[in-house]
Design a protein around this motif. Structure first.
Motif, short mmCIF file in Angstrom:
data_model
loop_
_atom_site.label_atom_id
_atom_site.label_comp_id
_atom_site.label_asym_id
_atom_site.label_seq_id
_atom_site.Cartn_x
_atom_site.Cartn_y
_atom_site.Cartn_z
N LYS A 39 11.59 3.11 12.95
CA LYS A 39 11.66 2.42 11.65
C LYS A 39 10.40 1.61 11.52
O LYS A 39 10.05 0.85 12.43
CB LYS A 39 12.90 1.53 11.59
N ARG B 285 1.38 9.32 -6.26
CA ARG B 285 1.82 10.73 -6.27
C ARG B 285 2.40 11.10 -7.62
O ARG B 285 2.43 12.27 -7.98
CB ARG B 285 2.85 10.97 -5.17
N GLU C 19 0.83 -1.20 0.00
CA GLU C 19 0.00 0.00 0.00
C GLU C 19 0.86 1.25 0.00
O GLU C 19 0.58 2.23 -0.69
CB GLU C 19 -0.92 0.03 1.22
N ALA C 20 1.93 1.21 0.79
CA ALA C 20 2.83 2.36 0.84
C ALA C 20 3.47 2.59 -0.53
O ALA C 20 3.59 3.73 -0.99
CB ALA C 20 3.90 2.13 1.90
N ILE D 151 3.07 4.07 8.87
CA ILE D 151 4.20 5.00 8.83
C ILE D 151 3.81 6.33 9.47
O ILE D 151 4.54 6.88 10.29
CB ILE D 151 4.67 5.18 7.36
N ALA E 207 0.68 3.17 4.67
CA ALA E 207 0.78 4.60 4.89
C ALA E 207 0.37 4.99 6.31
O ALA E 207 1.05 5.80 6.96
CB ALA E 207 -0.10 5.34 3.88
N PHE F 134 3.09 10.56 6.05
CA PHE F 134 3.50 9.42 5.22
C PHE F 134 4.55 9.87 4.20
O PHE F 134 5.57 9.22 4.00
CB PHE F 134 2.27 8.84 4.50
N ILE F 135 4.29 11.02 3.58
CA ILE F 135 5.19 11.48 2.53
C ILE F 135 6.50 12.04 3.11
O ILE F 135 7.58 11.77 2.60
CB ILE F 135 4.49 12.52 1.63
N ALA G 176 14.51 2.37 3.37
CA ALA G 176 15.34 3.12 4.32
C ALA G 176 14.65 3.23 5.66
O ALA G 176 15.31 3.39 6.69
CB ALA G 176 15.65 4.50 3.75
N MET G 177 13.32 3.17 5.67
CA MET G 177 12.65 3.26 6.97
C MET G 177 12.09 1.92 7.42
O MET G 177 11.35 1.84 8.40
CB MET G 177 11.57 4.34 6.94
N SER G 178 12.43 0.83 6.73
CA SER G 178 11.95 -0.49 7.14
C SER G 178 12.90 -1.11 8.14
O SER G 178 14.10 -1.16 7.92
CB SER G 178 11.83 -1.41 5.92
N PRO G 179 12.37 -1.60 9.28
CA PRO G 179 13.26 -2.20 10.28
C PRO G 179 13.86 -3.53 9.82
O PRO G 179 14.76 -4.05 10.47
CB PRO G 179 12.34 -2.40 11.49
N VAL H 144 12.84 9.50 11.24
CA VAL H 144 13.08 8.15 10.75
C VAL H 144 14.50 7.73 11.16
O VAL H 144 15.43 8.53 11.09
CB VAL H 144 12.97 8.09 9.22
N LEU I 290 0.82 4.13 -2.88
CA LEU I 290 0.51 5.54 -2.61
C LEU I 290 1.62 6.46 -3.08
O LEU I 290 1.37 7.58 -3.54
CB LEU I 290 0.22 5.75 -1.13
N HIS I 291 2.86 5.98 -3.00
CA HIS I 291 3.96 6.79 -3.55
C HIS I 291 3.86 6.83 -5.08
O HIS I 291 4.10 7.88 -5.70
CB HIS I 291 5.32 6.24 -3.12
N PRO J 163 7.91 11.66 6.55
CA PRO J 163 7.91 11.19 7.93
C PRO J 163 9.02 11.87 8.75
O PRO J 163 10.10 12.13 8.23
CB PRO J 163 8.15 9.68 7.81
#
Lengths: 392, 278
Positions: B57, A320, A312-313, B65, B62, B12-13, A385-388, B18, A316-317, B15
Motif C-alpha cells: 500500500k 489520462r 502528482e498521482a 506507486i 506516480a 502506476f496505472i 484504495a492503495m493508500s496505507p 495492491v 497524472l490520472h 499497479p
C-alpha cells in the motif's frame, strides 16, 4: 456532450489560451507591419501608434492614465522593477514588507536583495490566517520608519484569496511608504480602478488574461518616484529600454479590452461553473477540503485538498482524461516540500500533499465541469484504495 | 512535467499486488504523511525461505506507486537471502529508470523490503540507530552514508535526490557536505589499500584514456557538434577540455560526469575523476 478525447483546460492561473480576437489583432504586426516604433518614417510610425492604442486599452481596464503604463516582458520583470525602484528611491530605508504567500517573483527577489543592492535588508514576511486572508493588525504593526516598500499580491495564485490591498496602500501612504501589488491573477477577474486607490506600482502579465506569454505591464502612479530597471534606449519614455514587443503589446491591448467586456461574465457564468465544480467535488468525495476563504477570492479558482492521497498521482490520472489542473504537492514542484502558500495557511500535511487547484476561464463549459465531476471521485477512490493511511 | 518511462506509467496505472496480506510473515513500513510518501509492504515467506507473496500500500506520487508495484513483482519467488541483497538501483532499472529527483522512491522501496525482512527475521534494523541529520524528513547519518556508498553519490543534490535529506528547510546542508566528504575520503582510502588487479603505469593509463576518448567518446560527442581534448592526467585526475557545441552547452557538466567519467571509469580505472580545464 462527452468530453472524452478533448483537452479540458482548468489550469488558467498557470496560463491561458490566446483569445482568437487577440491573435487576429496581433497577426498584422508579425507580418506586414514590422517597422520599429521609434523610426522617423511613416512605416514605423504607424506601428508606434498601435503601441499607443494598446497602452490606452490597458489604461482603460485599470482606470489609469496611459502615461502610467510601462510595457515589460513579464510579471516577474514588473515585480522586480517596482521593488528595486522603491528601494533605490529611498536608499537609506532598508525594510521591506511582503506576505508569506507571495509569488516566487517577489519571494525570491526579496531573498536576493542583499546581494543585488550590496547592503543588508530587513524583510517582514506577514503570515496569513488559516483561510488565507491577511490580518491587518499585524500589517499595521509591521509598518516602520525605515520601511521603503510594501509588496502584497491582489489575489493569490494558488487559492485565489484576495488581499485588501487598497486599504493596505492607504495605511502605507500615511507613513510615506511606497506600495506595490502583484495583480497578475486579479486583472480581468475583479474590477481594478487605480483612480480610486493609492497603490503606487501594479504588475500584470499578458498570458494570464488570454494575451501571449512574454508581455507584461508595470503600472507606475504619476508622481511616484521611479528608477529605471532595464537601461537602454528611450523606449517607454526612458523608463524601460529595449525595442517594443509590438505584436504582443497589441495583443495585450486587445486582451485588456476583451477582459473589460468579459468581467461580468467572469463573475457570473464562470463563477457559477466554479461553484458547481467545487460543490460537486466536496459533496461527492469524502474528506475533501476547500483551501482558502470561500467568498473573499477570485471567481475562477478552487483549491481542494483530497486527504490521504498525493497530488502528482491525482494529476497524472486526470491527465489520462486530458483534464489539466495543478497541485501544491511537493512531488510536482521538484522540491520536496508542499506549497509555501498552503503551509503558511497551516494546512495539515495530510491535506497539503493532496491539493488540486482548478482555475477556470470564460472558455470553460458546463459539459467540461460535468466531465470532471464524473471522473474525479473514481480517481480519488482508486488512489485511496492503495493508500496505507486511508481508513485508519 | 516528469519524463516517466512506459514501464513507470504502466505500473502506476495498473499497479500489481495492491493491498495487505492477511497473516504476513513480515511487514515493513517506511515514510510518513508529512514526508509526502509512505509504503507498507507485507510479505509471505514459506518454510524454505522463499517469498511466496507480497502486497503493498503506497501513499505517494506516480514513481512511488510504480516503485512499490515493481518491487513486489521482483521479490515474488525470491529467497530471503537474495531479496536482502536487492538494491534501489535494481528497482529503478526494472522500471527502465527513474528521473534523478525521484530516485528516493526506489530507495523507499528497498527500505520497506529491508524492514519487512528484518521483521520476518525478528531483528532490529541498524539504520534507525543513527543520528537524525535531516529533521524535516527524519533521515539519519547512517542512511545517508549508505546511500553515498551504494549509489556513488558525489554532491549534496545527489544526496537529496536519493534520500530526501536536505530537501526541506536546508539547514542540514553543511552537515550533508561534511558527511559526503568524509565518506568519499573513506572510500578512496579503502580503495587505495586494496590491491588492484592490474596496476597501470602512468604511461599505460594515459594511453588507455587517449584510446577510449578517440575510439568511443569523441565520435559520440561529434554527433552533437561537440568535441573533447585530453589536457592532463595527474594521478586519478583527468583534465579535459570540451570543444565545439559542448563548450557552450548548459549540460556540459552532465556530459562530463555522466558520460565521459563513466566511460573512462568503466574502461580504464574505477578511481578516475574527470575535470574540465579552467
Amino acid at each position: 456532450m462527452d468530453c472524452t478525447g478533448k483537452v479540458v483546460y482548468m489550469d488558467n492561473n498557470a496560463t491561458t489560451r490566446i483569445a482568437p480576437e487577440v491573435l487576429e489583432a496581433m497577426l498584422p504586426y508579425l507580418t506586414e507591419y514590422y517597422g520599429n516604433p521609434s523610426s522617423m518614417h511613416t512605416f514605423g510610425g504607424q506601428v508606434g501608434r498601435a503601441v499607443e492604442t494598446a497602452r490606452a486599452q490597458v489604461a482603460e481596464l485599470l482606470g489609469a492614465e496611459p502615461s502610467e503604463i510601462i510595457f515589460t516582458s513579464c510579471g516577474t520583470e514588473s515585480d522586480s522593477t517596482a521593488i528595486l525602484s522603491a528601494l533605490q528611491t529611498f536608499p537609506e530605508k532598508r525594510h521591506v514588507i511582503k506576505t508569506k504567500v507571495e509569488h516566487p517573483a517577489v519571494k525570491s527577489l526579496c531573498e536576493n536583495l542583499d546581494t543585488l543592492l550590496g547592503h543588508k535588508h530587513r524583510i517582514t514576511r506577514l503570515g496569513v490566517e488559516s483561510d488565507g486572508t491577511l490580518n491587518l493588525d499585524s500589517y499595521k504593526a509591521a509598518l516602520a520608519d525605515d520601511t521603503a516598500v510594501v509588496s502584497a499580491m491582489w489575489a493569490n495564485n494558488e487559492t485565489g484569496v484576495l488581499f485588501p490591498v487598497e486599504e493596505m496602500a492607504v495605511m502605507a501612504k500615511e507613513r510615506g511608504i511606497l506600495f506595490h501589488s502583484d495583480a497578475v491573477q486579479a486583472v480581468g477577474k475583479v474590477p481594478i480602478n487605480m483612480k480610486k486607490n493609492q497603490i503606487d506600482f501594479l504588475s500584470l502579465s499578458g498570458h494570464k488574461l488570454h494575451a501571449p506569454k512574454g508581455i507584461g505591464v508595470l503600472y507606475v502612479r504619476k508622481k511616484t518616484p521611479f528608477v529605471t530597471f532595464l537601461h537602454g534606449g528611450h523606449q517607454e519614455k526612458g523608463r524601460r529600454g529595449g525595442t517594443e514587443n509590438v505584436a504582443s503589446i497589441v495583443g495585450l491591448g486587445k486582451a485588456c479590452e476583451l477582459a473589460g467586456q468579459m468581467m461580468a461574465e467572469e463573475n457570473t457564468r464562470v463563477r457559477a461553473l466554479r461553484d458547481k465544480l467545487e460543490q460537486g467535488l466536496l459533496a461527492a468525495v469524502p474528506k475533501a477540503i476547500l483551501n482558502g476563504h470561500a467568498e473573499l477570492r477570485l471567481p475562477n479558482t478552487s483549491n481542494i485538498s483530497f486527504e490521504y492521497v498525493e497530488g502528482e498521482a491525482i494529476l497524472l490520472h486526470m491527465n489520462r482524461h486530458n483534464i489539466c489542473a495543478s497541485s501544491g504537492s511537493a512531488c510536482t514542484s521538484g522540491s520536496l516540500e508542499p506549497s509555501h502558500v498552503l503551509r503558511a495557511m497551516g494546512v495539515p500535511f495530510t491535506a497539503a500533499h493532496g491539493s488540486i487547484r482548478f482555475s477556470l476561464s470564460i472558455y470553460n463549459t458546463e459539459d467540461e465541469v460535468n466531465f470532471v465531476l464524473a471522473k474525479m471521485p473514481g480517481i480519488i477512490a482508486g488512489l485511496r484504495a492503495m493508500s496505507p493511511f486511508w481508513e485508519r | 512535467m516528469w519524463e516517466y518511462t512506459d514501464k513507470v506509467q504502466e505500473h502506476f496505472i495498473n499497479p500489481k499486488n495492491v493491498g495487505e496480506l492477511d497473516k504476513p510473515s513480515g511487514t515493513g513500513e517506511v515514510g510518513s504523511l508529512a514526508c509526502g510518501d509512505a509504503l507498507k509492504l507485507t510479505i509471505q515467506v514459506d518454510e524454505l525461505g522463499i517469498i511466496t507473496d507480497a502486497k503493498f500500500k503506497t501513499f505517494g506520487c506516480a514513481s512511488a506507486i510504480a516503485s512499490s508495484s515493481v518491487l513486489t513483482e521482483i521479490i515474488k519467488g525470491m529467497s530471503i537471502e537474495d531479496a536482502a541483497k536487492l538494491t534501489n538501483q535494481q528497482i529503478a532499472d526494472a522500471l527502465g529508470g527513474l528521473p534523478k529527483e525521484k530516485m528516493h522512491c526506489s530507495v523507499m522501496g528497498r527500505e520497506a523490503l529491508e524492514a519487512a525482512i528484518a521483521d520476518y527475521r525478528g531483528v532490529i534494523l541498524p539504520m534507525a540507530q543513527g543520528n537524525v541529520v535531516c529533521e524535516c524528513f527524519g533521515v539519519t547519518d547512517l542512511e545517508i552514508i549508505r546511500a553515498i556508498r551504494e549509489s556513488n553519490l558525489r554532491s549534496v543534490e545527489d544526496i537529496t535526490n536519493f534520500t530526501k535529506a536536505g530537501g526541506g528547510c536546508g539547514k542540514c546542508e553543511d552537515r550533508l557536505r561534511e558527511l559526503l566528504q568524509q565518506t568519499v575520503q573513506a572510500m578512496a582510502a579503502e580503495k587505495a589499500t586494496k590491491p588492484t588487479a592490474q596496476r597501470l603505469t602512468t604511461l599505460q593509463k594515459i594511453k588507455k584514456i587517449e584510446d577510449v576518448i578517440e575510439r568511443e567518446i569523441l565520435p559520440t560527442l561529434k554527433k552533437d557538434g561537440g568535441g573533447i581534448e585530453l589536457i592532463d592526467v595527474d594521478g586519478d585526475i583527468v583534465t579535459v577540455s570540451l570543444r565545439g557545441a559542448c563548450s557552450r552547452c548548459q549540460s556540459s557538466l552532465t556530459t562530463l560526469k555522466d558520460y565521459v567519467e563513466k566511460k573512462l571509469r568503466e574502461q580504464v580505472a574505477e578511481t578516475l575523476i574527470v575535470e574540465e580545464a579552467r
